[in-house]
Write an enzyme that holds these catalytic residues in place. Structure first.
Site, mmCIF file in Angstrom:
data_model
loop_
_atom_site.group_PDB
_atom_site.id
_atom_site.type_symbol
_atom_site.label_atom_id
_atom_site.label_comp_id
_atom_site.label_asym_id
_atom_site.label_seq_id
_atom_site.Cartn_x
_atom_site.Cartn_y
_atom_site.Cartn_z
ATOM 1 N N ARG A 185 -1.048 -9.385 -2.962
ATOM 2 C CA ARG A 185 0.205 -8.706 -3.305
ATOM 3 C C ARG A 185 1.418 -9.526 -2.864
ATOM 4 N NH1 ARG A 185 1.139 -2.518 -1.738
ATOM 5 N NH2 ARG A 185 0.818 -3.215 0.412
ATOM 6 N N ARG A 222 4.127 -9.302 2.504
ATOM 7 C CA ARG A 222 4.380 -8.410 3.636
ATOM 8 C C ARG A 222 3.566 -8.844 4.852
ATOM 9 N NH1 ARG A 222 3.621 -2.447 1.229
ATOM 10 N NH2 ARG A 222 2.712 -2.202 3.292
ATOM 11 N N LYS A 266 -0.272 2.868 -5.926
ATOM 12 C CA LYS A 266 0.736 3.942 -5.893
ATOM 13 C C LYS A 266 2.123 3.417 -6.303
ATOM 14 C CE LYS A 266 0.068 4.799 -1.486
ATOM 15 N NZ LYS A 266 -0.913 3.725 -1.227
ATOM 16 N N ARG A 284 1.038 11.475 4.535
ATOM 17 C CA ARG A 284 -0.092 10.665 4.970
ATOM 18 C C ARG A 284 -0.899 11.349 6.069
ATOM 19 N NH1 ARG A 284 2.174 5.383 3.207
ATOM 20 N NH2 ARG A 284 0.640 3.778 3.568
ATOM 21 N N ARG A 324 -5.371 -0.672 8.519
ATOM 22 C CA ARG A 324 -4.711 0.324 7.674
ATOM 23 C C ARG A 324 -5.723 1.133 6.887
ATOM 24 N NH1 ARG A 324 -1.413 -3.666 4.622
ATOM 25 N NH2 ARG A 324 -0.731 -1.986 3.264
HETATM 26 P P1 ADP Z 1 0.031 0.774 -3.077
HETATM 27 O O1 ADP Z 1 1.468 1.141 -3.342
HETATM 28 O O2 ADP Z 1 -0.906 1.899 -3.348
HETATM 29 O O3 ADP Z 1 -0.184 0.169 -1.731
HETATM 30 P P2 ADP Z 1 0.484 -1.320 -5.081
HETATM 31 O O4 ADP Z 1 0.979 -0.596 -6.278
HETATM 32 O O5 ADP Z 1 1.452 -2.101 -4.289
HETATM 33 O O6 ADP Z 1 -0.369 -0.342 -4.141
HETATM 34 O O7 ADP Z 1 -0.686 -2.298 -5.578
HETATM 35 C C1 ADP Z 1 -1.339 -3.167 -4.656
HETATM 36 C C2 ADP Z 1 -1.535 -4.539 -5.322
HETATM 37 O O8 ADP Z 1 -2.509 -4.415 -6.348
HETATM 38 C C3 ADP Z 1 -0.292 -5.093 -5.992
HETATM 39 O O9 ADP Z 1 -0.316 -6.493 -5.825
HETATM 40 C C4 ADP Z 1 -0.463 -4.710 -7.464
HETATM 41 O O10 ADP Z 1 0.150 -5.665 -8.321
HETATM 42 C C5 ADP Z 1 -1.963 -4.719 -7.639
HETATM 43 N N1 ADP Z 1 -2.465 -3.656 -8.526
HETATM 44 C C6 ADP Z 1 -1.984 -2.414 -8.695
HETATM 45 N N2 ADP Z 1 -2.723 -1.709 -9.584
HETATM 46 C C7 ADP Z 1 -3.716 -2.550 -9.984
HETATM 47 C C8 ADP Z 1 -4.828 -2.422 -10.911
HETATM 48 N N3 ADP Z 1 -5.053 -1.288 -11.591
HETATM 49 N N4 ADP Z 1 -5.634 -3.494 -11.053
HETATM 50 C C9 ADP Z 1 -5.413 -4.643 -10.361
HETATM 51 N N5 ADP Z 1 -4.399 -4.826 -9.487
HETATM 52 C C10 ADP Z 1 -3.555 -3.797 -9.301
HETATM 53 P P1 ADP Z 2 0.683 0.769 1.638
HETATM 54 O O1 ADP Z 2 0.757 1.733 0.511
HETATM 55 O O2 ADP Z 2 0.399 -0.626 1.262
HETATM 56 O O3 ADP Z 2 -0.166 1.226 2.769
HETATM 57 P P2 ADP Z 2 3.392 1.540 2.528
HETATM 58 O O4 ADP Z 2 4.492 0.655 2.100
HETATM 59 O O5 ADP Z 2 3.273 2.871 1.914
HETATM 60 O O6 ADP Z 2 2.089 0.657 2.353
HETATM 61 O O7 ADP Z 2 3.439 1.742 4.115
HETATM 62 C C1 ADP Z 2 3.564 0.654 4.989
HETATM 63 C C2 ADP Z 2 3.582 1.142 6.420
HETATM 64 O O8 ADP Z 2 4.716 2.012 6.619
HETATM 65 C C3 ADP Z 2 2.383 1.995 6.836
HETATM 66 O O9 ADP Z 2 1.300 1.202 7.276
HETATM 67 C C4 ADP Z 2 2.991 2.833 7.978
HETATM 68 O O10 ADP Z 2 3.108 2.070 9.173
HETATM 69 C C5 ADP Z 2 4.385 3.099 7.463
HETATM 70 N N1 ADP Z 2 4.438 4.343 6.664
HETATM 71 C C6 ADP Z 2 4.753 4.453 5.348
HETATM 72 N N2 ADP Z 2 4.708 5.731 4.954
HETATM 73 C C7 ADP Z 2 4.351 6.458 6.050
HETATM 74 C C8 ADP Z 2 4.110 7.838 6.292
HETATM 75 N N3 ADP Z 2 4.218 8.767 5.313
HETATM 76 N N4 ADP Z 2 3.746 8.223 7.555
HETATM 77 C C9 ADP Z 2 3.646 7.319 8.542
HETATM 78 N N5 ADP Z 2 3.835 6.012 8.381
HETATM 79 C C10 ADP Z 2 4.191 5.568 7.149
#
Ligand code: ADP
Ligand code: ADP
Ligand code: ZN
Length: 220
Positions: free
Chosen positions: A132, A165, A18, A93, A176
């Protein structure tokens, strides 16, 4: 797309891409990314009252209470720079968050254009999250293998140090993913029923996913 606004949600489990795809959309369309995760981490870093409230939930892999995130998003969407559109990354979420988003958008006279759902297998998610790394300065995400920075440990954009992180460790990742299944995945049907869902194969390479999203948005 209807009109000239581009009001989007990026939906998907932790690690689906995302943040990565939002960054590409920001560049392409010049609309802001609204990442509740980034905003909460900034609040934790500042030590604000909201940050203090959010920290323990985030560390354990649980969601922060709905009223906290709903409040942040409502304020953020009212800002001037959302006039031509926005990309919600990591919000909503829960169904309660989705319902409140709808009410907020109605108040602001806005409407969602599409919900882009990134689909990725659980094993791949764990691999993505453990590898990541995030920039301390600008929060840009990298991956040790799949999207490494040019200079190890340094951000390509701002030169700041990269970090892992606290919640990107295997135990918290599992938690998660369970939270996602239980509380967030119902939103796929929620938005499908509203006719807004665009499903994208998130298993492909970053660049391929990016062009698949662009293509889907142009024709929707
Ligand atoms: P999210 O915001 O949904 O948690 P991220 O965009 O941070 O996900 O991506 C999670 C990890 O995977 C990051 O380290 C990113 O560089 C990597 N990543 C994202 N998209 C891809 C993909 N299509 N293939 C492989 N790795 C990816
Ligand atoms: P990822 O996409 O890797 O799960 P985010 O950076 O979006 O990570 O979120 C990290 C943490 O922040 C989540 O595990 C949660 O604790 C909190 N968080 C983020 N967005 C929300 C949301 N919309 N509602 C509740 N908690 C959230
Ligand atoms: Zn940076």
């Amino acid at each position: 797309m209807k009109g000239k606004e581009m009001n989007l949600i990026l939906l998907g489990p932790p690690g689906a891409g995302k943040g990565t795809q939002s960054a590409a959309l920001v560049e392409r369309f010049g609309i802001p990314q609204i990442s509740t995760g980034d905003m909460l981490r900034a609040a934790v870093k500042e030590g604000s009252p909201m940050g203090l409230k959010a920290k323990s939930c985030m560390d354990s892999g649980a969601l922060v209470p709905d009223d906290v995130v709903i409040g942040i998003v409502r304020e953020r969407l009212a800002k001037e720079d959302c006039a031509n559109g926005f990309i919600l990354d990591g919000f909503p979420r829960t169904v309660a968050q989705a319902d409140s988003l709808q009410a907020t958008l109605e108040d602001l006279g806005k409407e969602l254009d599409a919900v882009v759902s990134l689909e990725v297998d659980a094993d791949a998610l764990v691999e993505r999250l453990t590898g990541r790394r995030i920039c301390k300065g600008c929060a840009k995400g990298y991956h040790l293998r799949f999207d490494p920075p040019t200079i190890a440990g340094r951000c390509d954009l701002c030169g700041s140090e990269l970090y892992q992180r606290d919640d990107d460790r295997e135990e918290t990742i599992r938690k998660r993913l369970t939270v996602y299944q239980e509380q967030t995945s119902p939103l796929i049907d929620y938005y499908r029923q509203k006719g807004l869902l665009i499903s994208i194969d998130g298993m492909r390479d970053i660049g391929v996913v990016q062009s698949d999203i662009a293509t889907a948005l142009r024709i929707s």
